[in-house]
Design an enzyme around this catalytic site. Structure first.
Site, PDB file in Angstrom:
ATOM      1  N   LYS A   1      -4.178  23.578  -5.237  1.00  0.00           N
ATOM      2  CA  LYS A   1      -4.708  24.801  -4.636  1.00  0.00           C
ATOM      3  C   LYS A   1      -5.021  25.826  -5.723  1.00  0.00           C
ATOM      4  O   LYS A   1      -6.125  26.400  -5.755  1.00  0.00           O
ATOM      5  CB  LYS A   1      -3.685  25.360  -3.631  1.00  0.00           C
ATOM      6  CG  LYS A   1      -4.195  26.536  -2.819  1.00  0.00           C
ATOM      7  CD  LYS A   1      -3.077  27.209  -2.021  1.00  0.00           C
ATOM      8  CE  LYS A   1      -2.460  26.318  -0.975  1.00  0.00           C
ATOM      9  NZ  LYS A   1      -3.269  26.249   0.265  1.00  0.00           N
TER      10      LYS A   1
ATOM     11  N   ARG B   1       1.860  31.066  -1.338  1.00  0.00           N
ATOM     12  CA  ARG B   1       1.718  29.677  -0.889  1.00  0.00           C
ATOM     13  C   ARG B   1       2.200  28.734  -1.987  1.00  0.00           C
ATOM     14  O   ARG B   1       2.005  28.995  -3.177  1.00  0.00           O
ATOM     15  CB  ARG B   1       0.258  29.339  -0.610  1.00  0.00           C
ATOM     16  CG  ARG B   1      -0.362  30.028   0.588  1.00  0.00           C
ATOM     17  CD  ARG B   1      -1.805  29.550   0.747  1.00  0.00           C
ATOM     18  NE  ARG B   1      -2.408  29.993   1.999  1.00  0.00           N
ATOM     19  CZ  ARG B   1      -3.154  31.097   2.125  1.00  0.00           C
ATOM     20  NH1 ARG B   1      -3.369  31.882   1.080  1.00  0.00           N
ATOM     21  NH2 ARG B   1      -3.673  31.421   3.292  1.00  0.00           N
TER      22      ARG B   1
ATOM     23  N   GLY C   1       6.279  18.976   3.745  1.00  0.00           N
ATOM     24  CA  GLY C   1       7.720  19.026   3.532  1.00  0.00           C
ATOM     25  C   GLY C   1       8.106  20.193   2.650  1.00  0.00           C
ATOM     26  O   GLY C   1       9.272  20.542   2.528  1.00  0.00           O
TER      27      GLY C   1
ATOM     28  N   MET D   1       7.605  24.383   1.500  1.00  0.00           N
ATOM     29  CA  MET D   1       7.276  25.661   2.100  1.00  0.00           C
ATOM     30  C   MET D   1       5.772  25.847   2.059  1.00  0.00           C
ATOM     31  O   MET D   1       5.145  25.598   1.046  1.00  0.00           O
ATOM     32  CB  MET D   1       7.936  26.808   1.344  1.00  0.00           C
ATOM     33  CG  MET D   1       7.963  28.084   2.174  1.00  0.00           C
ATOM     34  SD  MET D   1       8.002  29.574   1.172  1.00  0.00           S
ATOM     35  CE  MET D   1       6.259  29.818   0.894  1.00  0.00           C
TER      36      MET D   1
ATOM     37  N   ARG E   1     -11.062  21.585  -1.470  1.00  0.00           N
ATOM     38  CA  ARG E   1     -10.475  20.348  -2.012  1.00  0.00           C
ATOM     39  C   ARG E   1     -11.296  19.173  -1.502  1.00  0.00           C
ATOM     40  O   ARG E   1     -12.022  19.324  -0.495  1.00  0.00           O
ATOM     41  CB  ARG E   1      -9.015  20.193  -1.592  1.00  0.00           C
ATOM     42  CG  ARG E   1      -8.821  20.204  -0.091  1.00  0.00           C
ATOM     43  CD  ARG E   1      -7.341  20.126   0.270  1.00  0.00           C
ATOM     44  NE  ARG E   1      -7.163  20.291   1.705  1.00  0.00           N
ATOM     45  CZ  ARG E   1      -5.980  20.392   2.296  1.00  0.00           C
ATOM     46  NH1 ARG E   1      -4.875  20.389   1.588  1.00  0.00           N
ATOM     47  NH2 ARG E   1      -5.892  20.504   3.609  1.00  0.00           N
TER      48      ARG E   1
ATOM     49  N   HIS F   1       6.294 -14.655   9.765  1.00  0.00           N
ATOM     50  CA  HIS F   1       5.383 -15.789   9.843  1.00  0.00           C
ATOM     51  C   HIS F   1       4.128 -15.422  10.630  1.00  0.00           C
ATOM     52  O   HIS F   1       3.001 -15.661  10.194  1.00  0.00           O
ATOM     53  CB  HIS F   1       6.096 -16.979  10.494  1.00  0.00           C
ATOM     54  CG  HIS F   1       5.219 -18.181  10.664  1.00  0.00           C
ATOM     55  ND1 HIS F   1       4.525 -18.437  11.822  1.00  0.00           N
ATOM     56  CD2 HIS F   1       4.893 -19.172   9.803  1.00  0.00           C
ATOM     57  CE1 HIS F   1       3.827 -19.545  11.670  1.00  0.00           C
ATOM     58  NE2 HIS F   1       4.037 -20.012  10.452  1.00  0.00           N
TER      59      HIS F   1
ATOM     60  N   SER G   1      -2.617 -21.684 -10.752  1.00  0.00           N
ATOM     61  CA  SER G   1      -2.830 -20.696  -9.710  1.00  0.00           C
ATOM     62  C   SER G   1      -1.482 -20.048  -9.456  1.00  0.00           C
ATOM     63  O   SER G   1      -0.498 -20.739  -9.179  1.00  0.00           O
ATOM     64  CB  SER G   1      -3.357 -21.362  -8.449  1.00  0.00           C
ATOM     65  OG  SER G   1      -3.482 -20.393  -7.425  1.00  0.00           O
TER      66      SER G   1
ATOM     67  N   CYS H   1      -3.292 -17.002  -5.832  1.00  0.00           N
ATOM     68  CA  CYS H   1      -3.461 -17.181  -4.397  1.00  0.00           C
ATOM     69  C   CYS H   1      -2.286 -16.449  -3.746  1.00  0.00           C
ATOM     70  O   CYS H   1      -1.569 -15.733  -4.389  1.00  0.00           O
ATOM     71  CB  CYS H   1      -3.511 -18.653  -4.030  1.00  0.00           C
ATOM     72  SG  CYS H   1      -2.131 -19.615  -4.647  1.00  0.00           S
TER      73      CYS H   1
ATOM     74  N   TYR I   1      -9.809 -15.564 -11.452  1.00  0.00           N
ATOM     75  CA  TYR I   1     -10.185 -15.274 -10.063  1.00  0.00           C
ATOM     76  C   TYR I   1      -8.973 -14.871  -9.243  1.00  0.00           C
ATOM     77  O   TYR I   1      -7.831 -15.114  -9.636  1.00  0.00           O
ATOM     78  CB  TYR I   1     -10.878 -16.492  -9.419  1.00  0.00           C
ATOM     79  CG  TYR I   1      -9.978 -17.669  -9.195  1.00  0.00           C
ATOM     80  CD1 TYR I   1      -9.209 -17.777  -8.024  1.00  0.00           C
ATOM     81  CD2 TYR I   1      -9.883 -18.694 -10.124  1.00  0.00           C
ATOM     82  CE1 TYR I   1      -8.373 -18.862  -7.818  1.00  0.00           C
ATOM     83  CE2 TYR I   1      -9.052 -19.781  -9.925  1.00  0.00           C
ATOM     84  CZ  TYR I   1      -8.296 -19.857  -8.766  1.00  0.00           C
ATOM     85  OH  TYR I   1      -7.456 -20.916  -8.568  1.00  0.00           O
TER      86      TYR I   1
END
Lengths: 893, 893
Positions: A35, A105, A114, A116, A361, A477, A782, A849, A869
């Site tokens: 801010k 502020r 959370g 002030m 912002r 699962h 892999s 993978c 990859y």
């Protein structure tokens, strides 16, 4: 940065803005908070910002280091800061005739609930309230402002029970027969101020502070104090924000949107944050303070005429009501968007016709808007294509790739579970996998509802449009498999009581019977009775454009995890460049072949196994031929049988009977064999290449099926045969010999050869450490990061639910390590393996993978380590493409 | 090394010995094999060795490299070798009048069954047999020698079916009405030679080779060929012998012990290999060849008069029958033992009064003999104390520390299982743990017999004298726990059928009922009906002496894994210097407290758990006080609760009822909670510090019990509180805070402080990798190599039985990695953790607990890595002390 008044020999903590001065700018976010930095920036580019100053985040750190005391030098700096505001406004802080009022502020580097928030109208007391009334010529405004100040200050600074203040206001209105605050007169407010002050004295045992400097230091202390509030700590832990960052404090001259009909207050976005359309978007209220918008006492009005007309609303838009100020505001919008090169979220106030900017912002936006804004801005030339790529959160794309529920449609919500796999689906309730398959075969849409799923349910999950479970978490699962298949899934709907035997499920008193239609929303976790219409995703347009740009910059290839022709086709449509993981065991659960699989498992000798494998060979060959055809020449990594055999075991008497008939072995013997296959920790048991070492005929059959399929095609694929769960080079050597032998046999029989590779999963810590030796045998690696995470952390994915939430909450793991790779632990093993493997074999092919292959943060890590990859489930392929592009552009995970 | 004839420009392969020449010596074992090196050595120190030559192991390697072909240079070298023998003996190879006969023997670096052993009498053919008869003046001897040669050569070189030759001999005897070979006359042997030759032609399709050089090259090729026989390969794999070593071939002039009553052959040890007594030990036969001793046709005679008299035997000893040769032999014994500085195993032949030495090598011996010989030789000044320490195999000590069955007592063997935990025990059969405890409390000796054991049986295992299971391998729960407790155990007795409900076990038709007495031998795996008397071990004497020497050189401290006062006392008697691992969960199974434990587990909230923990606190405090008292000031590492909670769950209705009554919660709720605690992979589940993180009150109670016990004692112990299953520094930080808080509370309440440390197990790969961060919090590390092996290799110890045997057989793992540390894989993580931990914290204390702490090879690794201590089960403490001493002396694992 301009020099500013500061005590000699001490660090500087106060930075001014407004009135032609800017000690900071947007680059000072770490020092001044978001801010403060943006207020200074707006002031520096000539926008009308009420003057003020920011106490830096360094002060917050020092404040805590020194036990909650402010250094003397700060007092002097704050005095100089106040003098700056006084000079610009011509008002004096605490002056009884023309008092300066300020807002206080908090403002941290990252937006942080959370802490002030705000104290307005600070500087009012029993004397200055009179001055304010005189200067404004409005008694009611002055006393209303004073009571607002006392109420706010008591709440957020003194931390007194705010309910008591609200109660006093309600009683005051009731006593007078009012219903609205607007009915309160100046005298009424003045009377309430007296009551409030008495209330403060009662609750705080001290009178409300009349010294305006005491008021200011109390508020500054409260902002810093709120940095270590429990709520702020929890938020930081959840969002990985270090406590060392600290917060800044912004002290700024008040401007008032509630000084008559030429005054107003509003919030706006420079583009539509919901759709991304390039049109101003926002709302405002005439003669109001910002908090009135939040309070919902009056309905805010539209900003633009077009928006008002589109909504069919009566009250005039700002464009119509305050055309000059609106025109000025629109110029500011354009200026800010060009200046920040992003869509802005703006707060403003109009005080008696004069526009003041209070905040700007980068605005939060939906995935759809993010995509459109990024592509539009790049097309407009405002940002580069690379910037556009970096502007879209890959994970958010997930929402766009699945059907979504029509937000306009009514919903009859039955219960809510975990949003386990995104997308929405409607269908008839079925309670078992076979019923799902049967109904789907008959052309019906079904939702498979289970207490929890197991590998035996896979054919039913595939047949269903969506999956709902009563138990299991985000990595159960059901969740993992559903995400892999791109099926919507709601898991762990704890209030759901399922009586499959009775064909009914219940939530409280409500019942849904098999065959009734429900709708699940895997993005929110909602379960609804009846069908809710869905909207299909739009994959062309902006999405397609961004994907092309992304493909232009990424280095990592993107493959898919798939084992059915349908999944392969889906993945190719989403841009997959090969298969990174084809799990052959998934093909074994098909109803047509499970009996042969069971016969194989329960055989007591090699001959018995071979008899069953002979039945499976043509089926597997057909599977592979179909997949190779879809993937047409692309590389396909096929993993040989991996899971513990008992996953395939029969349970029902009838299933045992089928196997007995098929194999000619009596049921009692089969049951004994089945019992013998029980394992205490199947994840660490007789699975992977351990099956291949002890029963090489299984891998032999699978390799033969692969090669027979490969040689039968014109466009030969490049099979990359992957041996799972290797821990030693010797295992791979033994299994490679089995594969090579099968290959040579098929080539000899058919007179045709195909190229192929034999490699391994790196999914055990030992394999990572011994990667040098293993790479001497294997032709590719892999990384099976699911299992590598399980073993490196010693955590079973199926059992982690009981403590993983507590672990993430207590900051032990930043994120669920099965969702986002544990870079420090598992990542080090990946790095070691990549280095040692490549040192032993030039150009060793490396991929990943497992679930992490579709996670942007993990993909960023793969880029850093230099893998070739990543492989993701079909629906995550676009996410992986975008994340890979961002990683190539240097974005960190 | 003397120079010898060799072809120019080519490597040398043939090394001569005998007749005053020695081209090699005992240092040339790698080149000449054990046998060849020692023959050369004996020749070089002037002992009577028949002349010969050795073809080096290098030739074996070259032979295989070149596809089974001998280089020309070798032909010339062998010819020169033969010339050497001819020159010394004055005989000619293949000469019809006075033929030279030779033996051909293999000889690798390490003694290796599975390779071609020996061909004797080579050089005989239809002509030379006549010459041998003439020179020896003994037709029968000559033809007997010839038929022996054909028989042996056909078997080991030509690989013809030896049964056919034995059959022919049997028929020849039967036809003549003989029963013994000695009845065969010269003519009979001559006739048999004809038959043998016909048999060779029939089976080999070629006549028996008459060219003596063909015979020789055939034999040499057969020795090299046998190096790659299947049997040799298997042996090498099992014993970790590289194929690259190769074998040597020894060609040596024959000497004959079967040339009349002044000829003899024998084998001897320079000390008693069974007891270690310093007395010659051996046997011999007059007028015999070595193979006759093996054939068992005649009973060998004692070497010494004293031994003959002690055995009450009639036939004269060699000392009496051939006093002069015996005196000469005794001198050789003394010379060889002094020369080799070790007890020797010797083969000799006496040919017509002349002594010839055919082999010497260090003799195999029992553990008891090894101990006595090492201590005696050091006392005699023959070797140093350090050498004595290195001479005893620590693992073999195990036999000496447990009671053993009297070898003289009769045994009624019922069945045989695996020798899972050494020692022998007798007792009444009981089929459940409670019955075992009850009977033991009544002073009875019992053997606990179970299908398999689980953690709930621990109190019964402790109460029993021994454990017998029908299922489970060498690393099953029963085996591991029994070894830990020093209880004899026979596991996996597969033929045993147990019907606990009927109170009976059966092997085939035999029944043993509960209450009947059996004896188990955990060293052999035998299970016997009735009581077999045992012999108690002797722990003073040589054992005590060696231990003192070992303690003088070792650097590693040795602690014990123990959790009962009895185990602690045993361990202290065995020399433990502290507790390395006290598993608090073992204390939870006690019948008196299991109900409170179950109440804790099944509680649905913290209040419920605390109520149960309040009951457990005084029990735990008493446990610790007792242990601290026994360990009197020594460091005690106590691990807080580790196993998955469901290990403690009730199963029986009555057990649920007990918990319901104790906790006031209904049975159905308890059963539901119990079902919820099921885990798929408990090893990777909700256990270790994950319990502490989610239920900190459990660790709080345990810490409080430890500190309350510690402050209550005069001689304060040093509790080292160990947090299990840590993977992140944060977990340890959270748990250390719980422990520290409990400590401060107890210190404040009692006004007394004790020193303590808080540290962690390193038992997950991630913990090893993050050891640097973890060491910033933890004050010590203990490597939990059981779990670290499970996770690094991805192998569940409880499930490994199904493939581990195949894995060791196929050379994937050299040894069971749960028995001997996988140095390459798990070891690298230990090394990484030690380095990173020490870099982060100076003087970080490092130890190892778990089974590997008692394994000599693993201890050698611990020495190399520089750990501070190892911890072993009480009965393995002496093994660890000796192994640590050997490691300090540089012995490799």
């Amino acid at each position: 940065m301009a020099t500013a008044p500061t005590a000699a020999n001490d660090q500087r903590y106060v930075y001014r803005f407004g009135g032609g001065v800017s000690d900071g700018g947007k680059g000072d976010r770490n020092l001044l908070g978001g801010k403060g930095a943006n207020l200074a920036e707006m002031a520096s580019i000539g926008l009308p910002v009420p003057p003020g100053f920011t106490i830096s985040t360094d002060m917050c750190t020092r404040y805590y280091d020194e036990g909650g005391i402010f250094p003397d030098s700060l007092k002097a700096e704050v005095a100089q800061g106040l003098a700056h505001i006084e000079a610009v406004t011509g008002k004096k802080f605490g002056n009884a005739n023309d008092p300066l009022l300020v807002s206080v502020r908090s403002g941290a580097r990252a937006s942080m609930p959370g802490m002030m928030d705000t104290v307005l109208n600070l500087g009012l007391n029993d004397l200055t309230v009179q001055g304010l009334a005189a200067v404004s010529g409005d008694q009611r405004f002055a006393w209303d402002s004073y009571r607002r100040f006392i109420q706010m200050y008591s709440d957020v600074v003194l931390e007194l029970d705010h309910a008591r203040f609200e109660e006093a206001l309600e009683i005051a209105k009731e006593d007078r027969g009012y219903t609205l605050d607007t009915e309160m007169t100046a005298a009424d407010w003045q009377a309430l101020v007296a009551e409030y002050k008495a209330l403060v004295e009662e609750l705080w045992s001290k009178p409300f502070p009349q010294d305006v400097h005491d008021q200011l230091w109390g508020a500054i202390g409260a902002v810093f104090g709120s940095w270590q509030s429990e709520r702020a700590k929890v938020y930081r832990r959840l969002n990985d924000i270090p406590a060392s960052w600290g917060t800044a404090v912004n002290v700024q001259a008040m401007v008032f949107g509630n000084m008559g009909d030429t005054s107003a207050t509003g919030v706006a976005f420079t583009r539509d944050p919901s759709t991304g359309a390039n049109a101003y978007y926002g709302e405002f209220l005439i003669n109001a303070q910002g908090e009135d918008v939040v309070a919902g006492i009056r309905t805010p009005q539209y900003l633009t005429k077009a928006a008002r007309e589109a909504a069919g609303a009566k009250p005039l838009s700002m464009e119509e009501a305050l055309p000059e100020t609106y025109a000025e505001l629109a110029k500011v919008f354009d200026l800010l968007e060009r200046h920040y090169r992003d869509m802005q979220d703006i707060e403003f106030t109009v005080q008696q016709g004069k526009l003041w900017m209070l905040q700007t912002r980068s605005g939060k936006r939906t995935a759809k808007a993010a995509l459109k804004i990024a592509v539009d801005m790049a097309s407009e030339g405002l940002i580069t294509k690379e910037e556009a790529i970096l502007r879209v959160d890959p994970a958010a794309l997930d929402q766009l790739l699945h059907p979504t529920l029509d937000p306009a449609a009514p919903r009859d919500v039955l219960t809510k579970g975990l949003p386990a796999s995104p997308g929405a689906a409607s269908g008839k309730v079925v309670f078992d996998a076979d019923a799902a398959e049967k109904a789907a075969a008959a052309g019906e849409s079904v939702i498979l509802v289970r207490v929890e799923t197991s590998p035996e349910d896979i054919h039913g999950m595939h047949a269903a449009k969506g999956i709902l479970t009563a138990r299991g978490g985000m990595t159960s699962h059901a969740a993992v498999v559903a995400r892999g298949m791109g099926r919507p899934c709601v898991s762990g709907a704890g209030t759901l009581s399922i009586k499959a035997s009775e064909g009914v499920m219940r939530v409280g008193q409500r019942e849904v019977r098999a065959g009734e239609v429900i709708t699940i929303d895997g993005t929110t976790g909602e379960v609804m009775v009846g069908e809710v219409p869905t909207i299909q995703p739009e994959l062309a347009g902006d999405f397609g454009t961004l994907m092309v740009w992304a493909d232009g910059v990424r280095r990592l290839k993107v493959r898919t995890n798939a084992e059915t022709p349908l999944d392969c086709r889906t993945a190719r449509e989403f841009g997959a460049e090969g298969i990174g993981l084809c799990r052959t065991e998934h093909m074994f659960f098909d109803a047509a072949r499970i009996t042969a699989v069971r016969q194989m498992i329960l055989a007591s000798d090699e001959a018995g196994r071979r008899a069953a494998l002979d039945k499976l060979l043509p089926e597997q060959r057909a599977d592979f031929a179909e997949i190779f055809r879809v993937m047409a020449g692309l590389p396909c990594t096929i993993r040989l049988l991996d899971p513990p055999l008992h996953e395939f075991l029969p349970h029902e008497e009838s299933e045992f009977a089928e196997v007995a008939e098929s194999s000619g072995v009596d049921i009692e013997t089969l049951k004994r064999r089945a019992a013998e296959l029980h394992e205490f920790n199947p994840m660490l048991g007789h699975r992977g290449c351990r099956l291949g070492v002890t029963f090489p005929e299984i891998y032999e059959m699978q390799a033969r099926a692969i090669f027979e399929a490969a040689v039968s095609l014109d466009e030969a694929p490049v099979p990359e045969i992957m041996i799972p769960l290797v821990a030693t080079a010797r295992e791979l050597e033994l299994m490679k010999a089995v594969v090579d032998k099968a290959a040579e046999a098929v080539f000899a029989e058919t007179g045709k050869r195909v190229d192929y590779l034999v490699g391994t999963m790196i999914e055990l810590p030992r394999a990572a450490l011994k990667a040098g030796e293993i790479a001497e045998v294997g032709e590719f690696f892999s990384f099976g990061t699911n299992d590598l995470t399980q073993t490196t952390l010693g955590v079973s994915r199926d059992d982690a639910g009981r403590f993983l939430t507590a672990y993430v909450e207590q900051g032990i793991y930043a994120k669920d390590p099965f969702v986002s790779l544990d870079v420090e632990g598992v990542g080090e093993l990946v790095r070691i393996a990549a280095e040692r493997g490549r040192a032993a074999r030039d150009g060793l092919k490396l991929g990943i993978c497992g679930e992490h292959g579709g996670d942007p943060a993990s993909i960023a890590f793969c880029e850093v380590v230099g893998l070739d990859y990543v492989s993701a489930s079909p629906y995550r392929v676009p996410i992986a493409r975008l994340a890979a592009a961002q990683a190539a552009l240097g974005k960190e995970g």
